[in-house]
Design a protein around this motif. Structure first.
Motif, PDB file in Angstrom:
ATOM      1  N   GLN A  19     -32.820  53.292  19.612  1.00  0.00           N
ATOM      2  CA  GLN A  19     -33.295  52.794  18.317  1.00  0.00           C
ATOM      3  C   GLN A  19     -34.244  53.789  17.645  1.00  0.00           C
ATOM      4  N   GLU A  20     -34.110  53.944  16.339  1.00  0.00           N
ATOM      5  CA  GLU A  20     -35.033  54.774  15.567  1.00  0.00           C
ATOM      6  C   GLU A  20     -36.333  54.006  15.334  1.00  0.00           C
ATOM      7  N   VAL A  21     -37.448  54.689  15.540  1.00  0.00           N
ATOM      8  CA  VAL A  21     -38.758  54.074  15.314  1.00  0.00           C
ATOM      9  C   VAL A  21     -39.682  55.105  14.671  1.00  0.00           C
ATOM     10  N   ASP A  22     -40.707  54.611  13.986  1.00  0.00           N
ATOM     11  CA  ASP A  22     -41.760  55.465  13.455  1.00  0.00           C
ATOM     12  C   ASP A  22     -42.976  55.284  14.348  1.00  0.00           C
ATOM     13  N   VAL A  23     -43.550  56.396  14.807  1.00  0.00           N
ATOM     14  CA  VAL A  23     -44.623  56.311  15.795  1.00  0.00           C
ATOM     15  C   VAL A  23     -45.828  57.131  15.354  1.00  0.00           C
ATOM     16  N   LEU A  24     -46.952  56.794  15.932  1.00  0.00           N
ATOM     17  CA  LEU A  24     -48.192  57.544  15.751  1.00  0.00           C
ATOM     18  C   LEU A  24     -48.571  58.133  17.098  1.00  0.00           C
ATOM     19  N   LEU A  25     -48.891  59.402  17.128  1.00  0.00           N
ATOM     20  CA  LEU A  25     -49.339  60.056  18.356  1.00  0.00           C
ATOM     21  C   LEU A  25     -50.817  59.749  18.556  1.00  0.00           C
ATOM     22  N   SER A  26     -51.134  59.047  19.649  1.00  0.00           N
ATOM     23  CA  SER A  26     -52.531  58.669  19.884  1.00  0.00           C
ATOM     24  C   SER A  26     -53.197  59.519  20.951  1.00  0.00           C
ATOM     25  N   PHE A  67     -44.623  60.354  13.259  1.00  0.00           N
ATOM     26  CA  PHE A  67     -43.393  61.067  13.564  1.00  0.00           C
ATOM     27  C   PHE A  67     -42.211  60.106  13.563  1.00  0.00           C
ATOM     28  N   ALA A  68     -41.055  60.632  13.178  1.00  0.00           N
ATOM     29  CA  ALA A  68     -39.798  59.910  13.373  1.00  0.00           C
ATOM     30  C   ALA A  68     -39.351  60.161  14.806  1.00  0.00           C
ATOM     31  N   ALA A  69     -38.958  59.090  15.492  1.00  0.00           N
ATOM     32  CA  ALA A  69     -38.606  59.216  16.907  1.00  0.00           C
ATOM     33  C   ALA A  69     -37.478  58.258  17.247  1.00  0.00           C
TER      34      ALA A  69
END
Length: 646
Positions: free
Chosen positions: A598-605, A541-543
């Protein structure tokens, strides 16, 4: 809300302590928890508390999910996401609980030799996964009353329709209600027309359900309404302040049915300034029940549906002129709408649209609320004001530091006007920074409260303000109605003398019940979001980073608004330094900087519907800052090692 432990009765009423959450969007304390706090005065008999440390970890009760074991010991998984460990339910203490049921339990003496935290089940609340289980957890977590006493139910059932009598007959006036599509209680209706005597001026009538006619001081209905303070709204249900026979029945302004009302007739000039008002008690008949979408569509298409919709919008445009002239704070924070199917499963989560029809009703209600406060002051009658103090110096300093990092300035000093904050919001409107700037400006605000002492409403830039327009769902509005009835001699069911002298205590109580409701509604939304996101574990996801803490980061997903934690242990192996002033985590070895907004790319774990908690990881190659706001691709994957931190 918290109370002092062992408060002596001879010391009088204990002060109210409103606890500050330790992290954004999280309750400050679990029910029954004991803490040592630092207090800061927040008004007469009220304090704002910040937790210094917890004193023991034995809550008065535990809400959790029961899991039946194969042997003599069963498991209880707490619904509170801050709970560090599970509880055990010994054989014979399960009270008939079935596997995967939501239960309420009370702790038993610890068995230190076995390292167990035993508890006994005292109430079974239903199965986890049932359509109503998520809101049920929120209701019981926050002690929201759901059952009306028999005496109150009996009073509601004995109620009968209002007759005309000495009331003003408004039944020929085409008043309409405008509400959400899922609304069931309609407590306000509106009408507007051009003032024939003054070009560009308008006559506005706001009619409000006459709850005071049915809920009389000292009655069982009054007692339960005061105790609850307000209705509480969840995606799958409403916990009403009043029994359904009134809230959805005789008090609700249903179309084409006679209903008692209190009304205010107001006149505004072409600049939206109120030039006069008059209150009365009437009998009305709603000409139509319309949704916001229907009204907006009719206006945009030029099809008034046979109703005076065009004058409503014309008056609204004049009121907008007045709003802009006084410089109000107009936050743009999209409310998330959780849509459920018949089985109670989340179908979608999306921002609620904000139409001009929503703003129209808001402006009409604000005008009526101002008129109510002014009228009670004119009559020298007690008023339950809706106070909103300016931001504290500490919060303004924090906000300035955040805005400085974005290159946005805020006037120096402690005399900030709402228009200064609104100018900041307009400067970032339409940019990627806008959502978080709106959120941070909201966090900088003091909390609104109810009080008989007027300090004005900072956000609306108004010197006096009261709540008059929603007596079906707010006790404060009912008190304002009663004060007007007594002051204007509109009946014998006005404000009782003992209530007037108790306004300060009532104001404290209904302020606390309002905040309780807000926390419960937020908790339920978090759990629904977690249930929705649980089907997307492993997705990217973009977050944006919405919180920076010593123990890690909080991120908010752009599309759904889902928020969760990025644990420190999941960050790249480094010596992470936390800068509270700059709201950053900086890797000493790599120079990588994580900062607020800040914009970050994340993985939902992880996504846990039981607690509402979500865990994210920064992706390999995620956008991260390197000593500044600009992003770069991080060359390292999250190592899984526990990093050192300060």
């Amino acid at each position: 809300m918290a109370r002092p432990v062992d408060w002596a009765k001879e010391a009088g009423r204990p002060p109210m302590i409103l606890m500050t959450p330790e992290a954004p969007g999280h309750p400050a304390l679990a029910p029954g928890e004991r803490v040592l706090v630092r207090l800061k005065p927040a008004g007469p008999g009220r304090y704002e508390g910040r937790t210094i440390r917890r004193v023991g970890d034995m809550p008065a009760r535990v809400l959790g999910i029961f899991h039946r074991g194969r042997g003599p010991v069963h498991r209880l998984v707490p619904t509170d996401r801050r709970a560090k460990a599970e509880w055990t339910i010994p054989a014979g203490q399960e009270n008939g609980a079935q596997d995967n049921e939501i239960v309420l339990a009370e702790p038993m003496p610890r068995q230190h030799r076995l390292g167990l935290k035993p508890a006994r089940v005292i109430e079974r609340l239903g199965r986890m996964g049932d359509a109503r289980s998520i809101s049920l957890i929120a209701i019981h977590t926050h002690d929201i009353p759901t059952v009306f006493p028999p005496e109150a139910e009996a009073e509601a059932k004995r109620a009968r329709k209002v007759r005309l009598g000495k009331r003003t007959d408004l039944r020929a006036l085409p008043l309409i209600t405008i509400d959400g599509a899922d609304a069931r209680d309609f407590d306000d209706a509106v009408f507007a027309e051009a003032d024939s005597d003054h070009r560009g001026s308008y006559r506005i009538i706001v009619a409000i359900a006459d709850v005071a006619h049915y809920v009389k001081p000292g009655s069982a209905l009054d007692s339960v309404a005061r105790e609850r303070g307000n209705s509480v709204y969840f995606p799958d249900r409403v916990v009403p302040m009043l029994p359904e026979a009134l809230s959805n029945g005789l008090c609700s302004l249903r179309p084409h049915e006679d209903r008692g009302c209190l009304f205010v007739e107001m006149h505004i000039d072409r600049h939206g300034r109120k030039t006069g008002h008059r209150f009365g008690r009437g009998l009305m008949r709603s000409a139509a029940r319309l949704t916001y979408e229907e009204v907006q569509a009719a206006h945009d298409a030029g099809d008034p549906l046979g109703l005076p919709i065009a004058p409503l919008y014309a008056a609204f445009r004049a009121l907008l002129t007045a709003r802009q002239a006084r410089g109000t704070l107009d936050l743009d924070l999209p409310e998330r709408k959780v849509v459920l199917d018949d089985a109670g499963h989340v179908v979608s989560v999306s921002p609620r649209p904000r139409l001009d029809s929503h703003r129209l009703i808001e402006e009409f209600m604000i005008l009526a609320n101002v008129a109510a406060a002014e009228e009670l002051e004119r009559l020298h009658r007690p008023c339950m004001y809706r106070d909103h103090p300016p931001p504290t110096d500490e919060k303004l300093d924090t906000l300035r530091r955040f805005l400085d990092g974005l290159g946005v300035s805020l006037p120096a000093g402690d005399r900030v006007h709402p228009r200064d904050l609104d100018r900041v919001l307009r400067s970032v409107a339409g940019t990627p920074d806008a959502p978080l700037v709106n959120e941070i400006v909201l966090r900088s605000q003091s909390q609104a409260s109810y009080s008989p002492d007027n300090i004005g409403h900072f956000g609306l830039a108004l010197p006096r303000y009261a709540h008059f327009t929603s007596p079906i769902r707010r006790y404060a509005d009912l008190l304002v109605h009663r004060a007007l009835i007594r002051g204007l001699r509109l009946g014998t069911d006005g404000l009782a003398g003992d209530q007037a002298t108790d306004f300060e205590a009532i104001g404290e109580h209904i302020t606390a019940t309002e905040r309780r409701a807000q926390l419960a509604e937020r908790d339920a939304t978090d759990r629904y979001l977690a249930a929705y996101m649980s089907r997307q574990v492993g997705s990217h996801f973009a977050a944006r980073i919405s919180g920076v803490m010593r123990f890690g980061l909080f991120v908010t997903v752009a599309d759904s608004g889902a928020s969760g934690i990025v644990p420190m242990a999941s960050l790249p192996d480094d010596y992470w330094q936390f800068d509270e002033r700059e709201q950053t985590l900086t890797g000493r070895r790599t120079g990588v900087v994580f900062r607020l907004a800040q914009e970050v790319d994340v993985l939902l774990s992880e996504a846990n519907p039981v607690t509402g908690g979500m865990v994210f990881h920064i992706l390999q190659g995620a956008r991260v800052a390197n000593g500044g706001r600009g992003g770069r691709r991080h060359p390292h994957a999250a190592s899984g090692k526990r990093p050192r931190s300060r």
